[in-house]
Enzyme design. Structure first.
Site, mmCIF file in Angstrom:
data_model
loop_
_atom_site.group_PDB
_atom_site.id
_atom_site.type_symbol
_atom_site.label_atom_id
_atom_site.label_comp_id
_atom_site.label_asym_id
_atom_site.label_seq_id
_atom_site.Cartn_x
_atom_site.Cartn_y
_atom_site.Cartn_z
ATOM 1 N N ARG A 45 0.832 -1.206 0.000
ATOM 2 C CA ARG A 45 0.000 0.000 0.000
ATOM 3 C C ARG A 45 0.872 1.263 0.000
ATOM 4 O O ARG A 45 0.542 2.249 -0.656
ATOM 5 C CB ARG A 45 -0.938 -0.007 1.207
ATOM 6 C CG ARG A 45 -2.019 -1.072 1.070
ATOM 7 C CD ARG A 45 -3.079 -0.930 2.137
ATOM 8 N NE ARG A 45 -4.073 -1.979 2.033
ATOM 9 C CZ ARG A 45 -5.130 -2.073 2.825
ATOM 10 N NH1 ARG A 45 -5.337 -1.189 3.762
ATOM 11 N NH2 ARG A 45 -5.988 -3.059 2.670
ATOM 12 N N ASP A 156 -15.916 9.152 9.894
ATOM 13 C CA ASP A 156 -14.832 8.217 9.621
ATOM 14 C C ASP A 156 -13.532 8.981 9.864
ATOM 15 O O ASP A 156 -13.510 10.213 9.873
ATOM 16 C CB ASP A 156 -14.896 7.719 8.164
ATOM 17 C CG ASP A 156 -14.119 6.424 7.957
ATOM 18 O OD1 ASP A 156 -14.749 5.352 7.922
ATOM 19 O OD2 ASP A 156 -12.867 6.474 7.861
HETATM 20 C C1 LIG Z 1 -14.096 -1.972 6.995
HETATM 21 S S1 LIG Z 1 -14.730 -0.337 7.012
HETATM 22 C C2 LIG Z 1 -16.340 -0.599 7.703
HETATM 23 C C3 LIG Z 1 -17.377 0.278 7.072
HETATM 24 C C4 LIG Z 1 -18.809 0.045 7.551
HETATM 25 N N1 LIG Z 1 -18.968 0.342 8.950
HETATM 26 C C5 LIG Z 1 -19.255 -1.375 7.265
HETATM 27 O O1 LIG Z 1 -19.399 -2.171 8.193
HETATM 28 O O2 LIG Z 1 -19.445 -1.719 6.086
HETATM 29 C C6 LIG Z 1 -13.814 0.327 8.417
HETATM 30 C C7 LIG Z 1 -13.791 1.857 8.433
HETATM 31 O O3 LIG Z 1 -13.279 2.255 9.712
HETATM 32 C C8 LIG Z 1 -12.515 3.431 9.531
HETATM 33 N N2 LIG Z 1 -11.622 3.602 10.701
HETATM 34 C C9 LIG Z 1 -10.497 2.919 11.014
HETATM 35 N N3 LIG Z 1 -9.958 3.390 12.144
HETATM 36 C C10 LIG Z 1 -10.771 4.383 12.564
HETATM 37 C C11 LIG Z 1 -10.748 5.263 13.684
HETATM 38 N N4 LIG Z 1 -9.770 5.221 14.595
HETATM 39 N N5 LIG Z 1 -11.748 6.171 13.800
HETATM 40 C C12 LIG Z 1 -12.749 6.242 12.884
HETATM 41 N N6 LIG Z 1 -12.812 5.445 11.800
HETATM 42 C C13 LIG Z 1 -11.834 4.519 11.649
HETATM 43 C C14 LIG Z 1 -11.785 3.183 8.212
HETATM 44 O O4 LIG Z 1 -11.332 4.376 7.628
HETATM 45 C C15 LIG Z 1 -12.861 2.464 7.394
HETATM 46 O O5 LIG Z 1 -13.562 3.356 6.566
#
Ligand SMILES: C[S@@+](CC[C@H](N)C(=O)[O-])C[C@H]1O[C@@H](n2cnc3c(N)ncnc32)[C@H](O)[C@@H]1O
Length: 286
Positions: A45, A156
């Site tokens: 990445r 996010d």
């Molecule tokens: C796998 S996606 C899940 C999206 C959605 N909630 C779903 O279940 O389909 C995880 C998301 O968490 C966000 N994320 C990761 N660490 C985070 C943090 N410390 N605070 C807020 N968002 C975070 C990432 O940027 C990503 O968009």
């Protein structure tokens, strides 16, 4: 020249020390654990960032990101977070949560005046590119109508996913899981039918507000206390203590009697929290 640079980048390896620096930063800043098994993923990445910045080694990249004297360092730290986070999501992902909402929760909340006399506030706390909050908005609009008294907040850590979420433009392939009657009501086809793109209708977009929020922040400063929170497929990346602290903070931003939804492989097992289980991965805030 370009071809040489290309070859150079592909022959570069992220050293263990360099991986350690990234690992510590990401863990401290976002809570995300990066075990050694993720080293190749991180290397792959970050290679994209090296290319974008015309750098030829990971060492140069790390020097840039962590050089506090460099005015571009802070912006690149954001890009680093965007690059490392996993943003996989879908409309109606884990559909039984939306069935639970439609069949059990919304009728009950409505009986208590929510969504009608009082605003029903719903938060998608790791919303990625918007599929989760727009699914919530569709489900709520189906129940209460587009003029219903509800609001979806979505946040996010990653700016790039939030930008895409606000645009609300998706490929027809991406929306293929959305039931036809929802698509007809809440989505617009692009004027250029060959583009294969659709957009969420403005009336639905207006029901959703997006903002950047790092769940690692000490406090969340949300505009309201939430009735329903979706925190799905994000805490899985955190260690147990961080999961506990984050769910605790989420609980303090919820009304008593609110509902929390976690992802299907996530749990609050072994955590002392003001939550009772009402269905698998669905919790009632006591
Ligand atoms: C796998 S996606 C899940 C999206 C959605 N909630 C779903 O279940 O389909 C995880 C998301 O968490 C966000 N994320 C990761 N660490 C985070 C943090 N410390 N605070 C807020 N968002 C975070 C990432 O940027 C990503 O968009």
């Amino acid at each position: 020249m370009d071809a040489e640079l290309h070859c150079d980048i592909y022959s570069q390896k992220l050293t263990s020390d360099e991986f350690g620096i990234i690992q510590t930063y990401i863990q401290d800043k976002c809570g995300i654990r990066l075990p050694l098994t993720k080293k190749d993923m991180v290397e792959g990445r970050l290679r994209k960032r090296l290319k974008a910045l015309h750098l030829s080694t990971y060492g140069e990249y790390i020097a840039l990101v962590f050089n506090s004297a460099d005015p571009g360092a802070e912006r690149e730290q954001m890009n680093l977070i965007d690059t490392i986070t996993t943003n996989k999501t879908d409309f109606f992902r884990e559909p039984n949560h939306f069935e639970f909402l439609t069949e059990r929760l919304l009728p009950q909340l409505e009986k208590n005046g929510l969504g009608t006399e009082r605003t029903l506030n719903v938060w998608s706390s790791a919303c990625s590119t918007g599929e989760e909050p727009y699914t919530l908005a569709m489900v709520l609009a189906e129940h209460f109508g587009l003029k219903g008294n509800f609001r979806v907040y979505a946040s996010d850590i990653s700016y790039s996913v939030l930008e895409r979420a606000v645009k609300a433009v998706y490929t027809t392939e991406k929306v293929s899981d959305i039931p036809d009657q929802f698509k007809k009501k809440y989505m617009l086809r692009s004027k250029d039918s060959a583009s294969g793109l659709v957009r969420i209708k403005p009336e639905l977009r207006q029901k959703v507000s997006f903002g950047r929020l790092n769940l690692m922040n000490e406090s969340y400063n949300l505009p309201v206390e939430m009735n329903v929170v979706f925190c799905r497929n994000v805490i899985i990346y955190f260690n147990h203590q961080t999961q506990y602290e984050i769910i605790g903070k989420i609980c303090s931003n919820m009304v008593r009697g609110g509902y929390l939804f976690l992802g299907h492989s996530e749990s609050v097992h072994g955590m002392e929290l003001p939550l009772n289980t009402v269905a698998p991965t669905v919790f009632f805030r006591i």
